[in-house]
Design a protein around this motif. Sequence first.
Motif, PDB file in Angstrom:
ATOM      1  N   UNK A 192      -2.716  10.407   2.668  1.00  0.00           N
ATOM      2  CA  UNK A 192      -1.815  11.453   3.129  1.00  0.00           C
ATOM      3  C   UNK A 192      -2.660  12.497   3.832  1.00  0.00           C
ATOM      4  N   UNK A 193      -2.301  12.790   5.092  1.00  0.00           N
ATOM      5  CA  UNK A 193      -3.006  13.823   5.846  1.00  0.00           C
ATOM      6  C   UNK A 193      -2.066  14.995   6.019  1.00  0.00           C
ATOM      7  N   UNK A 194      -2.570  16.164   5.816  1.00  0.00           N
ATOM      8  CA  UNK A 194      -1.730  17.348   5.918  1.00  0.00           C
ATOM      9  C   UNK A 194      -0.496  17.172   5.044  1.00  0.00           C
ATOM     10  N   UNK A 195       0.631  17.642   5.522  1.00  0.00           N
ATOM     11  CA  UNK A 195       1.808  17.602   4.681  1.00  0.00           C
ATOM     12  C   UNK A 195       2.695  16.428   5.068  1.00  0.00           C
ATOM     13  N   UNK A 196       2.820  15.478   4.135  1.00  0.00           N
ATOM     14  CA  UNK A 196       3.697  14.312   4.329  1.00  0.00           C
ATOM     15  C   UNK A 196       3.444  13.594   5.655  1.00  0.00           C
ATOM     16  N   UNK A 208      -3.195   3.489  11.519  1.00  0.00           N
ATOM     17  CA  UNK A 208      -1.783   3.573  11.870  1.00  0.00           C
ATOM     18  C   UNK A 208      -1.256   4.902  11.335  1.00  0.00           C
ATOM     19  N   UNK A 209      -0.934   5.816  12.263  1.00  0.00           N
ATOM     20  CA  UNK A 209      -0.378   7.105  11.849  1.00  0.00           C
ATOM     21  C   UNK A 209       1.130   6.982  11.810  1.00  0.00           C
ATOM     22  N   UNK A 210       1.728   7.192  10.637  1.00  0.00           N
ATOM     23  CA  UNK A 210       3.182   7.082  10.524  1.00  0.00           C
ATOM     24  C   UNK A 210       3.810   8.383  10.998  1.00  0.00           C
ATOM     25  N   UNK A 211       4.997   8.249  11.576  1.00  0.00           N
ATOM     26  CA  UNK A 211       5.697   9.444  12.062  1.00  0.00           C
ATOM     27  C   UNK A 211       6.027  10.348  10.875  1.00  0.00           C
ATOM     28  N   UNK A 212       6.111  11.628  11.142  1.00  0.00           N
ATOM     29  CA  UNK A 212       6.352  12.626  10.093  1.00  0.00           C
ATOM     30  C   UNK A 212       7.520  12.205   9.186  1.00  0.00           C
ATOM     31  N   UNK A 213       7.260  12.146   7.887  1.00  0.00           N
ATOM     32  CA  UNK A 213       8.325  11.846   6.934  1.00  0.00           C
ATOM     33  C   UNK A 213       8.617  10.363   6.736  1.00  0.00           C
ATOM     34  N   UNK A 214       8.026   9.479   7.554  1.00  0.00           N
ATOM     35  CA  UNK A 214       8.264   8.036   7.396  1.00  0.00           C
ATOM     36  C   UNK A 214       7.450   7.520   6.212  1.00  0.00           C
ATOM     37  N   UNK A 227       6.115   6.605 -14.333  1.00  0.00           N
ATOM     38  CA  UNK A 227       7.215   6.123 -13.501  1.00  0.00           C
ATOM     39  C   UNK A 227       6.807   5.986 -12.039  1.00  0.00           C
ATOM     40  N   UNK A 228       7.627   5.275 -11.274  1.00  0.00           N
ATOM     41  CA  UNK A 228       7.287   5.015  -9.867  1.00  0.00           C
ATOM     42  C   UNK A 228       7.335   6.297  -9.035  1.00  0.00           C
ATOM     43  N   UNK A 229       7.872   7.373  -9.606  1.00  0.00           N
ATOM     44  CA  UNK A 229       7.916   8.634  -8.858  1.00  0.00           C
ATOM     45  C   UNK A 229       6.591   9.375  -8.925  1.00  0.00           C
ATOM     46  N   UNK A 230       5.705   8.957  -9.848  1.00  0.00           N
ATOM     47  CA  UNK A 230       4.393   9.593  -9.944  1.00  0.00           C
ATOM     48  C   UNK A 230       3.460   8.913  -8.950  1.00  0.00           C
ATOM     49  N   UNK A 231       3.046   9.639  -7.915  1.00  0.00           N
ATOM     50  CA  UNK A 231       2.254   9.050  -6.832  1.00  0.00           C
ATOM     51  C   UNK A 231       0.912   9.774  -6.749  1.00  0.00           C
ATOM     52  N   UNK A 232      -0.104   9.229  -7.426  1.00  0.00           N
ATOM     53  CA  UNK A 232      -1.360   9.961  -7.619  1.00  0.00           C
ATOM     54  C   UNK A 232      -2.100  10.341  -6.341  1.00  0.00           C
ATOM     55  N   UNK A 233      -1.947   9.581  -5.260  1.00  0.00           N
ATOM     56  CA  UNK A 233      -2.741   9.900  -4.066  1.00  0.00           C
ATOM     57  C   UNK A 233      -2.020  10.840  -3.113  1.00  0.00           C
ATOM     58  N   UNK A 234      -0.820  11.287  -3.490  1.00  0.00           N
ATOM     59  CA  UNK A 234      -0.143  12.295  -2.673  1.00  0.00           C
ATOM     60  C   UNK A 234      -0.779  13.649  -2.952  1.00  0.00           C
ATOM     61  N   UNK A 235      -0.608  14.537  -1.976  1.00  0.00           N
ATOM     62  CA  UNK A 235      -1.211  15.857  -2.113  1.00  0.00           C
ATOM     63  C   UNK A 235      -0.701  16.564  -3.369  1.00  0.00           C
ATOM     64  N   UNK A 236       0.588  16.450  -3.619  1.00  0.00           N
ATOM     65  CA  UNK A 236       1.150  17.101  -4.789  1.00  0.00           C
ATOM     66  C   UNK A 236       1.889  16.083  -5.643  1.00  0.00           C
TER      67      UNK A 236
END
Lengths: 162, 516
Positions: B54-58, B77-83, B127-136
């Motif tokens: 994750x770079x910057x915000x989402x 591969x840079x995904x579009x914002x929010x994808x 749970x699957x909602x816990x995503x350790x490599x996300x910024x928050x």
Amino acid sequence: MYRILREAWRLGKVGDPMPSSSSPKKATPFSRSAVIRHVDAGSCNACELEIQALGGPHYGLEQAGLRFAASPRHADILLVTGPLSRHMAAALQDTYDAMPKPKKVLAVGDCACTGGIFHDSYAVLGPVETLLPVHERCLGCPPKPEQILSSLQNLLHEGLEQ
Amino acid sequence: MNEEALWENGSAPFRVIAGPLPIHQRDVLAKDWQTLAQTLRRRGARLLGIWGEERNDRQYRIHALFLTADSCYWCNLALAQGVEGFPSLAEIFPTAVRQERAIADLLGLRPQGNADQRPWLRHAAWPSTFLPLRANPVPLTELSTQGDTDYAFQGLPGDDLHEIPVGPVHAGTIEPGHFRFTCLGEQILRLEERLGYTHKGIERLLQGQDPFAALVLLGRVSGDSTVAYAWAYAMALESIAGVHLPERAQALRGLLLERERLANHLGDLGALGNDAGLAFALTQLLAIKEEMLRENERIFGHRYLMDLICPGGLTMDLGADTCQQLRASGLRWQQRLQDLELLLQEHAGLRDRLVGTGTIAPDRAVDWGMGGLAGRASGQAWDLRVQFAPAPYDRFPMEISLASSGDVASRWAVRFAEVFASLRWQEKLLQELPTGACKMPLPLPSVGEGLGIVEGWRGEIFVALRLEAGRIARCHPHDPSWSLWPVLEEAVLQDIVADFPLINKSFNLSYSGHDL
């Protein structure tokens, strides 16, 4: 067969003298021999390398009355390595519960003793003592085989009554 | 867009990453991601690894590293914002399946087109909602110690078949993982692995660390490959700093890497003999390995050579007298190992267990994109030390060790050949060890992206690194075991359950390096 014997003869005896134990000898039911069950609870596998080395010819593991068992049902000592990953907690508890009493737990390596460099991770519970009673600690990253052997002997000489 | 055009003059051309090996980097659009992978596959590329960040915000990125005969290709591969999804490479490179599942577990990005959407590194403890490599990530209160009991194994149907669940706690002193065998009598019809038990959250721990302090952690991703990881990480830092190491530092790093290879190969050869019922092999080879470990401790200060490589060089140097000691012991082991190899080579009982067991034929090895030791045993001539001859292998060339039948006996033979190759290489190196400094200052910029790659004893180990504000923003250490664990599932087919320990040992893959 002859050549195998000749090579074995050539290697000769490579064992070290037994490290002396810090605890005094007491006459206890298991003071001369114990069986170990090893569980890796998330280690980086360096501690496993030293445990394997302990089984080699330089260290008289069986001479010291110690051997590793494949089943916790046959074990007196639970030897745990690793910073206790969350994913291994249930399996470690099951292994401990499957061992007959009396039983002792030996934490091997900085991670198992303190959580080590992985202590603050979301995926790690920390030292083994957060889950199980730990009777002996062997620090090191990884601890050398003679240190592990010495810790095992300490446990032997303390006796296994519980 | 035409495939070749995409390759030759696509919108974003390849950038060259500074370093001892040729590494080319480029950005790819989501619509071209699979096309580029297909083009690379057609050009004979192997997928070394795929990971996300994750770079910057989402703002998410997927990275893939490919290796061809003449270069490494690092595609972003840079995904579009929010994808939160990306096109899967699983159909093109079969080893991408689990790596993409891991991306979904750690970052919540879905591989679109990957037929297997089950969790991989995530078990039941969160749970699957816990995503350790996300910024928050979600608060830690959701974590538990629950065991993984409801994973959907894909067994085979049939009244005559039975399943054997093995692990995560194994009978011997090895790392934890679960194996589910489906058998017809003794014969294995299917093996399914379930890994992730040693997941320690290494990638999350690395985020925000001081790049110099992180070296300790990198050296413990997989303890048996500590030199390779430390070197790959140092190489990534040095590539960001854009420095060239002194020759002596390169040479000594090579020496450490070959000694790590030697120690592991000797241990594995001994254990293979033992698994085939020949305790003599274990005793003899462990005795030599132990001598080497003790010499490591005496001369380098650590039995497994941990924490010796540092960014900019090494923390130690060799004296002239210690070089002589290393040479003398090297020659002594070479002599002893030659006798042992001949003896074991002619041991009928051992040959009977090793030959024809756990076979991956060369054509299947190509399909899987195998490399490293196991690949070379199936005739795949991939070896970074030989292909690219990065320093110190430019001045001291390494020979490649190959076998073609792809069975346990081949992996045994390649190990023995590499033991001798490494010993000969060590002797050549110590004869003409370059003089000079073995450490140099590393002026590290506070922002940058780099990649280091090293031929560890299992295969290519790489570390991808991005710095931001003088701290690690993302660091992905990658073990070759990712690409070899799925191959093991195929190697055991048609063999019997009792041969599994032998086949598993012949690969001897890392659990810790894979589970991260």
